[in-house]
Design an enzyme around this catalytic site. Sequence first.
Site, PDB file in Angstrom:
ATOM      1  CD  GLU A 149       3.693  -0.296  -6.823  1.00  0.00           C
ATOM      2  OE1 GLU A 149       3.407  -0.565  -5.654  1.00  0.00           O
ATOM      3  OE2 GLU A 149       4.602  -0.850  -7.453  1.00  0.00           O
ATOM      4  CG  ASP A 150      -0.318  -2.973  -7.234  1.00  0.00           C
ATOM      5  OD1 ASP A 150       0.727  -2.516  -7.730  1.00  0.00           O
ATOM      6  OD2 ASP A 150      -0.346  -3.747  -6.277  1.00  0.00           O
TER       7      ASP A 150
END
Length: 734
Positions: free
Chosen positions: A90-91
């Site tokens: 996600e990051d």
Amino acid sequence: MTEAAIDEENKKIAKQYKELLRISYRNLSKEDKILIRQAFDVAVDAHKDQRRKSGEAYIFHPIAVAKIVASEIGLDATSIAAALLHDVVEDTEYTLVDIEQMFGETVARIVDGLTKISSLKKDKDISLQAENFRKMLLTLNDDVRVIIIKIADRLHNMQTMDSMRPDKQVKIASETLYIYAPLAHRIGLYNIKTELEDLGLKYTEPEVYKDILEKITESKEEQDEYIKRFSDRIKEGLDREGLNYDIKGRPKSIFSIRRKMVKQNITFDEVYDKFAIRIIYKSDLENEKFIAWKIYTVVTDYYRPNPIRLRDWISQPKSTGYEALHITVIGPDSKWVEVQIRSERMHEIAEKGYAAHYKYKNTEEKQDQGLDGWLNRLQEALENSEANAVDFVEEFKLNLYAKEIFVFTPEGDLKSLPKGATALDFGFSVHTEVGLKTRGTRVNGKLVPLSHELKNGDQVEIITSSKAKPSSNWLDYATTARARSKIKSALRDEKKQIAEDGKVILKRKLRSQKITMSEKVVNELVLYFKLKTSLDLFYRVGIGTIDNQKIKDFATTRSNVFMNFIKNRIRRGNIKDVDKEEITSKFDLLVFGKDSEKLEYKLSNCCNPIPGDDVFGFITVNEGIKVHKNDCPNALQLQSNYAYRIIPAKWIDSSQEEFKAVIKLNGIDNIGVVNEVTQIISNNMHLAIYNMQFDTNDGVFTGKITVGVKNKNTLKTVIKNLAKINGIDKVFRE
Ligand code: MN
């Protein structure tokens, strides 16, 4: 950052990592450690430039989550690795494909599930939140570990929320109370649930939280002293039996104390069960149960038990797998005290939930059925994708916290149901087909209504009939998410079926008015009859509420000014503003109680409910029934303090309401006539018969039948059909 500071930080990271391996609940093999190490290295690299709001390096977060997963929950190495990697896709630059190549399919699938959940939550809207929740539950289909890691992630976020903006804190905390705590509870992660609730309260009601915390701290010494007094007395007896045990005080959580204070409208001091006594004993599997009851005997030799508060979760574990023997006794100073008796194994299950199940899987097969059975039911409910997300979550949540009862099938099999479940719920818990075909139920050998609330130990038998089918009333009788979603979808199917027929009828009727059915005409009709969708229109034609006359009226007004106005609106494309008012006007009748009675009422000024709102009635002293919205600011207070004065209420569409009509008939007494009458009413026309009375006198009979019909047309048709029966002379409505 200075070089020294970086050095310092790296040391801290390395220390955390070592601790992660050390505190793992499961024994880690060499391969396990390699996998975890690899995940750790990737996570460190991926997050190397990221910092949390508090300023610390981001990697501390995934490590902390992995620690919760490894130690508190006690999951396997795959889960620990996935926890370390949970924010990577996600990051950071890493993709799912990268993860799969490095760690294989399972880890990738779990990380994928976790990524999907977190990328959902950019919203304010409750319904969106509910939708997210549902999607999150859908990942359960893949792997229950996704949800468990997600809960660990949430726990750590809640533990480290101090540097966040207050409004964000409140939002995250309420979401935690709304979704995560109930889920943790249901999965059997009781400690984590308690922590989530306490943290949730800390951020949603900081003053209250602080106040209770202070009072607990103040009374701590006194409490410890009491627990010691309590234990000292029974120790003597327990030692005499040569038992190997440990006695502890177990404080009630801040959140539970708060809930009790609100619910019973009492002060902190008035909460009598602020702690319980827990006796944890050593035993082999064989003697576990026997020793539990031995301890029970000793405890009750010293302190008098309350017989109605005995809970034997050993003979019949909760479906979360929880096992223990709970008793409430009169302790020193004549105070009620709960005593929880558990073996070390039971204690481990209570503490670790899922992981401990896994560990004891081979020895205690039945426990796993609890969680697995629940997951299966959940999956089934989720597959019913048409249900509105908010409804779904509301109903689902009820089931998460529900206490359980156990009932028997006629064959003596045990079934667990949430407390408050009805005979109808039982039908659906046996099998969907059984539920849908329920005609009647027998509890302990006696016929009872479908709405009958079941009690622990009841034996329940479902009487089915191939002719039976759900009606909208059933939604008042069913309480479980499973039954309700099945009934709703059956009703929808039925409505669709009728609507399909209605569409054909409408086409024909329009043609006789020289109108060709088209999308435009259908839109006009929907507006003309103040409906929401074309399905509603076709359905009403199907059941006959919209009859020939009404369609003729439509045809004649079609050319006038009003219709031009509507046509213009349609052309301008803003049908939507034909607004709520017109749509809600369909919910035009407010009815009360289980029998949907029409009663006098007033709408309250504090929340001003409008038709269609979810409401309840409150019986006031001087002003009769006052109607409040369910989310009225006063609702919680009214419901908790004056539950006995609350009367359920709902808005219904009066055009769909069933009314009772009495049909009288007479004729020549011939065998089989009664049979034929009921055949026509209930089998051919699917109407309910509420009462039926036949009298014969010298070969002539008179009959009186009360039927439920939705409108006059149906009634006319019944009368017409009955009149055709051979031997019947007259049929008329009373
Ligand atoms: Mn995270």
